[in-house]
Enzyme design. Structure first.
Site, PDB file in Angstrom:
ATOM      1  N   HIS A 369       0.839  -1.509  -0.194  1.00 55.14           N
ATOM      2  CA  HIS A 369       0.077  -0.230   0.084  1.00 55.14           C
ATOM      3  C   HIS A 369       0.947   1.327   0.058  1.00 55.14           C
ATOM      4  O   HIS A 369       0.634   2.385  -0.592  1.00 55.14           O
ATOM      5  CB  HIS A 369      -0.813  -0.030   1.316  1.00 55.14           C
ATOM      6  CG  HIS A 369      -1.888  -1.261   1.136  1.00 55.14           C
ATOM      7  ND1 HIS A 369      -2.446  -1.672   2.339  1.00 55.14           N
ATOM      8  CD2 HIS A 369      -2.250  -1.963   0.373  1.00 55.14           C
ATOM      9  CE1 HIS A 369      -2.850  -2.799   2.068  1.00 55.14           C
ATOM     10  NE2 HIS A 369      -3.082  -2.949   0.868  1.00 55.14           N
ATOM     11  N   CYS A 681      -5.659  -1.211 -20.977  1.00 56.23           N
ATOM     12  CA  CYS A 681      -5.524  -0.643 -19.712  1.00 56.23           C
ATOM     13  C   CYS A 681      -4.252  -1.321 -18.940  1.00 56.23           C
ATOM     14  O   CYS A 681      -4.059  -0.917 -17.733  1.00 56.23           O
ATOM     15  CB  CYS A 681      -6.884  -0.387 -18.869  1.00 56.23           C
ATOM     16  SG  CYS A 681      -7.487  -1.949 -18.310  1.00 56.23           S
TER      17      CYS A 681
HETATM   18  C1  PEP Z   1      -4.468  -6.104 -16.202  1.00 56.50           C
HETATM   19  O1  PEP Z   1      -4.517  -7.209 -15.900  1.00 56.50           O
HETATM   20  O2  PEP Z   1      -3.963  -5.840 -17.135  1.00 56.50           O
HETATM   21  C2  PEP Z   1      -5.186  -4.924 -15.239  1.00 56.50           C
HETATM   22  C3  PEP Z   1      -5.259  -3.705 -15.975  1.00 56.50           C
HETATM   23  O3  PEP Z   1      -5.766  -5.444 -14.195  1.00 56.50           O
HETATM   24  P1  PEP Z   1      -4.887  -5.603 -12.785  1.00 56.50           P
HETATM   25  O4  PEP Z   1      -3.377  -5.130 -13.218  1.00 56.50           O
HETATM   26  O5  PEP Z   1      -5.388  -4.666 -11.862  1.00 56.50           O
HETATM   27  O6  PEP Z   1      -4.745  -7.136 -12.597  1.00 56.50           O
END
Ligand code: PEP
Ligand code: MG
Length: 755
Positions: A369, A681
């Site tokens: 965190h 993303c």
């Molecule tokens: C991913 O898996 O690319 C994603 C954006 O989710 P996280 O990194 O939160 O698993």
């Protein structure tokens, strides 16, 4: 046989006698000689010996009652060698009825110890470091009781002060070879947050020197403890009451966790008992902390370790309150490099942000965190900096190189010069990014790319203005859940989501439903027993198995978006049936809030493309969604069946390899035909060369951490798309391991700015 000292009163008597003895004159060595004799008598042991750690990790016999005198200052063991070395190496007590049968027993003929069967040893600890080992031995096979171990540990605290006085061993010897005001030192750690910083070292836990160990009057010490606890409580209450929007709700949750610990009867009780055993309040607090640290060494469960670390943070606060004015934090220097073994996110937020330049941690991880908060504050962080706390002195000049994961202590002129130049270059770059903040991300041939932010904390939201990002492409709802001590109820969730919507100021926010499970733990849920957590009970799998939890979350989102557009996205969807089930829950919640007169203007539903199976159901999927977002972090590890956390596999497969790019190309084509917007993303979108490839393949929305917006926009604005499309087309079907070097060459030849 006389009675061994039993319980608190026995320990107290021994401590009183020790205190009297310490007050007598003579050299430190003479006092130590008398101390071992006293302990042997009081503990009814034939032998009591004190080993002290010297330079080079050697434990030297400094005093003994019972072993041969000529062995003193002659017998030496390495840390880890023999039973004494074992106690030092693990910083934990050892009690053996039959010591000689122990595999680690190391026989030293000069000591004459072969006649002693049983052995009890405890580390001499100060500030979490081992300064020596205190040992008692008995001729018979004696089983030492827990209270006896406790008593010996308490005595070891007194000895720790004697060692620290510097009269026995030169304090320089006690420091690691490269410590305390000596040569420049370079520590290789782990890059946690990118960036560069130079400033003065500030120890997060100032070294509190405990001057009095043995209590004159336990009742008075208990009263001092009570007062310090009360002061600490009201300080925590005051921090909780302070209305500090900038810190966000998370800060409050963390403080609540601390307050919960501060009221923990068991913890306070242990300190009180230790005081009743004859220690001063601060020595008792320290001892409970040392015990906790020793226990922690063998604990691997990350959740328990975190809770114990929280408790340790609290202990430090309490020590500060006990030390009163003596330890009152001195004025912070203008450029602070904070150095800590570990720290909680709330503690980082306690520092004056205008002075905070960098953070160095002995522990720390990407997902801790404190790292998340530091990233949001844009403070470079290096973790895994071995022994940095021992090797730095407050006020030392420190350079933190978050880009390479390196820390320089007391750097020489050359390093200072290089970093000063590096910082100027970075400042110029930042200014350049700020200057294009208001400009669109459009390629030289006029193709627009939407740049959005990945967020998880309230303090991420002001970055929308700072970077000029168009909205939040991924709001990870699990982050506010992770920094809490209990599951947030619907009102708490609503408050968070409403604030996010407000702070976004009309820009779109894509809320991702809870992605916990696997390695993303919630402190209040039972730990996962999945053998392969990334493939385990996580994300939508958990949400569909706990429909009440998902319903509440969706209801809070619907209410927060009353009158506005709600964008909601489901993570880790592996088959369309999961989306259908999740949508049904969403619809029920929509009807429910509608009955109360609450209605978003529009609801857009998306899924994350993270599990490859879903790509084989696009015909069924795309008509049911309003957008698709590629979570490349998870997608790539599943596509290649390659654990992204496994260092042996790092670099084994590349996201710019032909199959990965073919996968993206396939999605772009299908989404294009169906008219469904496609975004990326995952981390891939945040790296310029990868982002260039994505744009070249036809992706038009990229979502990334705030720090990546400037470099990605710069890349997009310098790119002429048409030749890249042709170039990628030409390399379609290539059999190379990766197209990375090709793409780098393309960028170089076509003037694409990759920073
Ligand atoms: C991913 O898996 O690319 C994603 C954006 O989710 P996280 O990194 O939160 O698993
Ligand atoms: Mg993911």
């Amino acid at each position: 046989m006389t009675d061994a000292p039993a319980g608190a009163s026995g320990a107290r008597r021994l401590l009183r006698r020790l205190r009297d003895l310490m007050a007598t004159g003579g050299t430190a060595q003479e006092r130590l000689d008398r101390i071992v004799t006293l302990i042997a008598g009081e503990m009814v042991a034939e032998v009591c010996s004190c080993y002290i750690r010297r330079a080079g990790d050697v434990l030297e016999l400094f005093a003994t009652e019972g072993l041969r005198r000529e062995a003193v200052h002659r017998t030496r063991l390495r840390v880890g060698e023999g039973l004494v070395g074992d106690v030092a190496a693990h910083a934990r007590p050892l009690a053996l009825a039959n010591a000689q049968s122990h595999p680690n027993f190391a026989y030293r003929p000069e000591t004459g110890e072969e006649v002693y069967q049983s052995l009890m040893g405890v580390p001499i600890l100060r500030g979490g470091k081992v300064h020596g080992v205190l040992v008692v031995q008995n001729r018979t096979q004696r089983s030492y009781a827990d209270e006896e171990i406790e008593t010996l540990q308490t005595v070891a605290m007194v000895l720790a002060e004697l060692v620290a006085s510097g009269d026995l061993v030169n304090p320089i010897e006690l420091a690691p070879a490269d410590g305390i005001g000596m040569l420049p030192t370079r520590i290789e750690g782990v890059r946690l947050v990118d960036g560069l910083a130079m400033g003065s070292a500030v120890l997060h836990e100032p070294r509190i020197v405990i001057r009095r160990v043995v209590a004159e009057d336990p009742a008075a010490e208990l009263e001092r403890l009570r007062e310090a606890l009360a002061r600490m409580q009201s300080a925590l209450d005051a921090m909780l009451a302070a209305d500090d929007i900038g810190r966000g709700g998370e800060h409050r949750d963390i403080l609540e966790t601390y307050r919960m610990f501060a009221e923990d009867r068991g913890w306070i009780q242990r300190i009180r008992e230790t005081i009743r055993g004859g220690l001063t309040a601060e020595a008792a607090v320290q001892k409970v902390q040392d015990d906790t640290r020793a226990r922690m060494q063998s604990i691997t469960d990350p959740y328990l370790r975190e809770r114990l670390l929280d408790l340790q943070d609290l202990t430090n606060r309490l020590l500060q309150h006990l030390a009163g004015d003596e330890a009152r934090a001195t004025e912070l220097p203008p450029d602070v490099i904070l150095v800590a073994r570990t720290m909680g996110p709330a503690e980082l937020l306690d520092y004056d942000r205008t002075r905070l330049r960098g953070l160095v941690l002995e522990e720390g991880s990407h997902t801790a965190h404190v790292t998340i908060v530091a990233r949001a504050l844009d403070i470079p962080v290096v973790g895994g900096a071995v022994d940095v706390v021992a090797r730095v002195e407050p006020g030392d000049l420190v350079v933190v190189d978050g880009e390479n994961g390196t820390v320089f202590l007391r750097p020489g002129e050359d390093v200072q010069q290089r970093f000063a130049e590096g910082m100027v270059a970075r400042a110029q770059q930042r200014a350049a990014y700020a200057a294009i903040r208001g400009l669109p991300a459009v390629t030289r041939d006029g193709v627009r790319v939407g740049l959005q932010l990945n967020a998880g904390l309230l303090i991420d939201l002001p970055q929308l203005d700072a970077t000029g990002a168009e909205g939040v492409g991924l709001y990870r709802t699990e982050i506010p859940f992770m920094v809490r001590s209990s599951f947030p109820d619907i009102a708490a969730q609503l408050a968070i989501y409403r604030t996010i919507v407000e702070l976004a100021g009309g820009r779109p926010v894509t809320f991702r439903t809870l992605d916990v499970g696997g390695d993303k733990r919630l402190p209040y849920l039972p730990p996962s027993e999945d053998e392969n957590p990334a493939l385990g009970w996580r994300a939508i799998r958990m949400s569909l198995d706990r429909p009440a939890m998902l319903s509440q979350q969706l209801r809070a989102m619907l209410m927060a978006a009353d009158g506005a557009v709600l964008r909601v996205m489901f993570p880790m969807v592996a088959e369309v049936a999961e989306l259908v089930a999740a949508r049904a829950i969403l619809e029920r919640q929509r009807e429910r809030v509608a009955r109360a007169g609450i209605a978003p203007a529009r609801i857009e539903v998306g899924v994350m493309m993270e599990v490859p199976s879903l790509a084989f159901q696009l015909d069924a999927l795309l008509p049911r969604i309003d957008f698709l977002s590629i979570g490349s972090n998870d997608l790539m590890q599943f596509l290649f069946a390659c654990d992204r956390g496994n260092p042996r596999l790092a670099g084994r497969y590349d996201v710019l390899s032909p199959p990965a790019l073919a996968f993206v190309r396939h999605l772009v084509a299908a989404c294009g035909r169906a008219g469904v917007p496609l975004a990326v993303c995952g981390e891939m979108a945040a790296r310029p060369i990868e982002a260039m490839a994505l744009v070249g393949l036809g992706v038009r929305v990229l979502s990334m951490p705030a720090a990546a917006v400037g470099p990605i926009k710069t890349m997009v604005r310098s790119l002429e798309l048409a030749p890249l499309v042709t170039y990628l087309e030409r390399h379609r079907g290539s059999a190379v391991h990766s197209l990375r070097s090709h793409l780098n060459a393309f960028a170089h030849d076509h003037g694409v700015v990759i920073e």
